[in-house]
Design a protein around this motif. Structure first.
Motif, PDB file in Angstrom:
ATOM      1  N   GLY A 170      21.312   1.271  52.887  1.00 10.14           N
ATOM      2  CA  GLY A 170      20.753   2.063  51.860  1.00 10.14           C
ATOM      3  C   GLY A 170      20.738   1.444  50.458  1.00 10.14           C
ATOM      4  O   GLY A 170      21.541   0.792  50.226  1.00 10.14           O
ATOM      5  N   GLU A 171      19.362   1.328  49.786  1.00  7.61           N
ATOM      6  CA  GLU A 171      19.434   0.849  48.513  1.00  7.61           C
ATOM      7  C   GLU A 171      18.426   1.631  47.563  1.00  7.61           C
ATOM      8  O   GLU A 171      17.289   2.240  48.288  1.00  7.61           O
ATOM      9  CB  GLU A 171      19.170  -0.687  48.646  1.00  7.61           C
ATOM     10  N   PHE A 172      18.469   1.551  46.376  1.00  8.74           N
ATOM     11  CA  PHE A 172      17.949   2.246  45.435  1.00  8.74           C
ATOM     12  C   PHE A 172      17.527   1.446  44.348  1.00  8.74           C
ATOM     13  O   PHE A 172      18.307   0.751  43.850  1.00  8.74           O
ATOM     14  CB  PHE A 172      18.375   3.500  44.981  1.00  8.74           C
ATOM     15  N   TYR A 173      16.013   1.441  43.844  1.00  5.79           N
ATOM     16  CA  TYR A 173      15.791   0.756  42.579  1.00  5.79           C
ATOM     17  C   TYR A 173      14.916   1.410  41.619  1.00  5.79           C
ATOM     18  O   TYR A 173      14.095   2.353  42.162  1.00  5.79           O
ATOM     19  CB  TYR A 173      14.988  -0.511  42.920  1.00  5.79           C
ATOM     20  N   TYR A 174      15.231   1.638  40.453  1.00 12.06           N
ATOM     21  CA  TYR A 174      14.417   2.407  39.563  1.00 12.06           C
ATOM     22  C   TYR A 174      14.356   1.377  38.280  1.00 12.06           C
ATOM     23  O   TYR A 174      15.160   0.958  37.610  1.00 12.06           O
ATOM     24  CB  TYR A 174      15.183   3.544  39.228  1.00 12.06           C
ATOM     25  N   ARG A 175      12.930   1.492  37.864  1.00 15.47           N
ATOM     26  CA  ARG A 175      12.718   0.956  36.675  1.00 15.47           C
ATOM     27  C   ARG A 175      12.267   1.994  35.706  1.00 15.47           C
ATOM     28  O   ARG A 175      11.322   2.802  35.531  1.00 15.47           O
ATOM     29  CB  ARG A 175      11.516  -0.241  36.852  1.00 15.47           C
ATOM     30  N   PHE A 176      13.102   1.927  34.399  1.00 15.64           N
ATOM     31  CA  PHE A 176      12.932   3.006  33.265  1.00 15.64           C
ATOM     32  C   PHE A 176      12.085   2.386  32.029  1.00 15.64           C
ATOM     33  O   PHE A 176      12.018   1.064  31.965  1.00 15.64           O
ATOM     34  CB  PHE A 176      14.268   3.453  32.760  1.00 15.64           C
ATOM     35  N   ASP A 177      11.692   3.098  31.367  1.00 20.17           N
ATOM     36  CA  ASP A 177      11.165   2.703  29.986  1.00 20.17           C
ATOM     37  C   ASP A 177      12.152   2.328  29.096  1.00 20.17           C
ATOM     38  O   ASP A 177      13.384   2.513  29.450  1.00 20.17           O
ATOM     39  CB  ASP A 177      10.360   3.886  29.300  1.00 20.17           C
ATOM     40  N   HIS A 178      11.810   2.048  27.830  1.00 17.77           N
ATOM     41  CA  HIS A 178      12.779   1.366  27.085  1.00 17.77           C
ATOM     42  C   HIS A 178      13.805   2.452  26.690  1.00 17.77           C
ATOM     43  O   HIS A 178      15.279   1.846  26.236  1.00 17.77           O
ATOM     44  CB  HIS A 178      12.275   0.740  25.808  1.00 17.77           C
ATOM     45  N   ALA A 179      13.580   3.498  26.673  1.00 21.14           N
ATOM     46  CA  ALA A 179      14.511   4.727  26.214  1.00 21.14           C
ATOM     47  C   ALA A 179      15.422   5.117  27.500  1.00 21.14           C
ATOM     48  O   ALA A 179      16.390   5.932  27.099  1.00 21.14           O
ATOM     49  CB  ALA A 179      13.798   5.904  25.598  1.00 21.14           C
ATOM     50  N   LEU A 184       9.423   4.553  35.715  1.00 20.00           N
ATOM     51  CA  LEU A 184       8.052   3.818  35.649  1.00 20.00           C
ATOM     52  C   LEU A 184       8.040   3.412  37.041  1.00 20.00           C
ATOM     53  O   LEU A 184       6.621   3.531  37.607  1.00 20.00           O
ATOM     54  CB  LEU A 184       7.993   2.718  34.580  1.00 20.00           C
ATOM     55  N   GLU A 185       8.856   3.022  37.917  1.00 18.87           N
ATOM     56  CA  GLU A 185       8.931   2.561  39.160  1.00 18.87           C
ATOM     57  C   GLU A 185      10.171   2.808  40.051  1.00 18.87           C
ATOM     58  O   GLU A 185      11.218   2.654  39.300  1.00 18.87           O
ATOM     59  CB  GLU A 185       8.490   1.026  39.025  1.00 18.87           C
ATOM     60  N   ARG A 186       9.770   2.975  41.260  1.00 20.38           N
ATOM     61  CA  ARG A 186      10.986   3.358  42.095  1.00 20.38           C
ATOM     62  C   ARG A 186      10.771   2.640  43.399  1.00 20.38           C
ATOM     63  O   ARG A 186       9.683   2.431  43.944  1.00 20.38           O
ATOM     64  CB  ARG A 186      11.359   4.730  42.334  1.00 20.38           C
ATOM     65  N   TRP A 187      11.958   2.424  44.180  1.00 28.56           N
ATOM     66  CA  TRP A 187      11.929   1.836  45.618  1.00 28.56           C
ATOM     67  C   TRP A 187      13.179   2.452  46.163  1.00 28.56           C
ATOM     68  O   TRP A 187      14.167   1.997  45.716  1.00 28.56           O
ATOM     69  CB  TRP A 187      11.647   0.236  45.672  1.00 28.56           C
ATOM     70  N   GLU A 188      13.011   3.213  47.122  1.00 30.45           N
ATOM     71  CA  GLU A 188      13.939   3.873  47.825  1.00 30.45           C
ATOM     72  C   GLU A 188      14.088   3.614  49.374  1.00 30.45           C
ATOM     73  O   GLU A 188      13.029   3.832  50.010  1.00 30.45           O
ATOM     74  CB  GLU A 188      14.171   5.458  47.559  1.00 30.45           C
ATOM     75  N   TYR A 189      15.191   3.189  49.812  1.00 30.66           N
ATOM     76  CA  TYR A 189      15.228   2.780  51.235  1.00 30.66           C
ATOM     77  C   TYR A 189      16.475   3.274  51.802  1.00 30.66           C
ATOM     78  O   TYR A 189      17.542   3.090  51.361  1.00 30.66           O
ATOM     79  CB  TYR A 189      15.126   1.173  51.679  1.00 30.66           C
ATOM     80  N   PHE A 190      16.323   4.300  52.707  1.00 32.17           N
ATOM     81  CA  PHE A 190      17.725   4.789  53.375  1.00 32.17           C
ATOM     82  C   PHE A 190      17.275   5.377  54.793  1.00 32.17           C
ATOM     83  O   PHE A 190      16.631   6.123  55.110  1.00 32.17           O
ATOM     84  CB  PHE A 190      18.271   6.164  52.711  1.00 32.17           C
ATOM     85  N   GLN A 191      18.045   4.278  55.668  1.00 34.65           N
ATOM     86  CA  GLN A 191      17.819   4.637  57.201  1.00 34.65           C
ATOM     87  C   GLN A 191      19.261   4.991  57.811  1.00 34.65           C
ATOM     88  O   GLN A 191      19.474   4.878  58.953  1.00 34.65           O
ATOM     89  CB  GLN A 191      17.278   3.669  57.764  1.00 34.65           C
TER      90      GLN A 191
END
Length: 265
Positions: A170-179, A184-191
């Motif tokens: 399981g791993e999770f990535y999120y890219r947010f705006d400056h605030a 803005l972008e996400r990648w989620e993996y959970f098996q």
């Protein structure tokens, strides 16, 4: 003597017997490797500074929340800020910095308050979003924060669990705006989580049937725990990657593509 019909049969048979592979995405892997190396450095700095936090007074500990994080300053030195975000403000309790001499000192000057608030918002949102996928879980996670003026990146990966059990799956990535307010972008993996107890004499295999290439979390796992296992193999739907060690090469990677004809869709 081989007739033309028989020769044609052999040629057709040989063409169908040739493995069908997709080239291993080495450029993408190398990018993930660089990020994983940064994560290992981040984790080391976080552990060292967080160990000092455990010795502060209880009234100060009570003012701290999960919104603590690390960042590199303009001088490339690691900083750790510890506090809590509440009612639109960040209550900074203490800040450490790992000096060039490798000693750790308390920093008196306060960092940019807008950065503290933005990162805090992003941290809380990242945990909320990951929680929607995980459901009720007792797995501990490590967070990795990369702050840049125009965006904030957050990765959530399983931490080392009690009894020295290393988890993956399981791993999770999120890219947010400056605030830190908009994803803005996400990648989620959970098996589902799987794990291994530390053991330097054993080989371990991380299985990612739902991924075509090694995820970042798998590469980080291999780097972070490479001293705890003999070989670390990452098997995905399309490839096999192995991190090994010998006295001549040191640590090294080997990649092998799978025959796609044998993959059942």
């Amino acid at each position: 003597m081989i007739t033309w019909n028989l020769l044609a049969f052999f040629l057709v048979h040989m063409s169908f017997s040739k493995p069908v592979t997709r080239a291993f995405p080495i450029a993408d892997f190398n990018d993930k490797l660089k990020t994983a190396e940064w994560m290992v450095a981040y984790d080391s700095a976080a552990w060292r500074m967080s160990e000092l936090v455990t010795h502060v007074d209880n009234d100060l500990l009570a003012r701290m929340g999960r919104e603590w994080f690390c960042f590199r300053g303009a001088d490339s030195l690691w900083n750790g800020v510890y506090g809590k975000y509440k009612d639109g403000k960040y209550d900074l309790v203490i800040q450490y910095r790992i000096e060039a001499s490798d000693s750790i000192k308390i920093v008196e000057e306060k960092p940019d308050s807008l950065m503290l608030i933005a990162v805090s918002k992003a941290i809380n949102t990242a945990y909320t979003e990951a929680g929607l996928r995980l459901g009720k879980s007792y797995v501990r996670f490590n967070k990795f924060i990369r702050y840049q003026p125009d965006h904030i990146s957050i990765w959530l990966l399983p931490a080392l669990q009690p009894n020295e059990i290393a988890l993956y799956g399981g791993e999770f990535y999120y890219r947010f705006d400056h605030a830190g307010e908009k994803i803005l972008e996400r990648w989620e993996y959970f098996q589902g989580f799987k794990g291994f107890r530390f053991g330097k004499g054993r080989d371990v295999k991380l299985e990612y049937e739902a991924a075509a290439a090694p995820p970042l979390g798998a590469v980080y796992f291999a780097l972070q725990y490479r001293d705890q296992f003999k070989d670390v193999k990452i098997e995905t739907r399309e490839s096999i990657s192995v991190l090994s060690f010998n006295q001549v090469k040191g640590y090294y990677w080997e990649h092998k593509e799978k025959d796609l004809r044998k993959i059942v869709n």
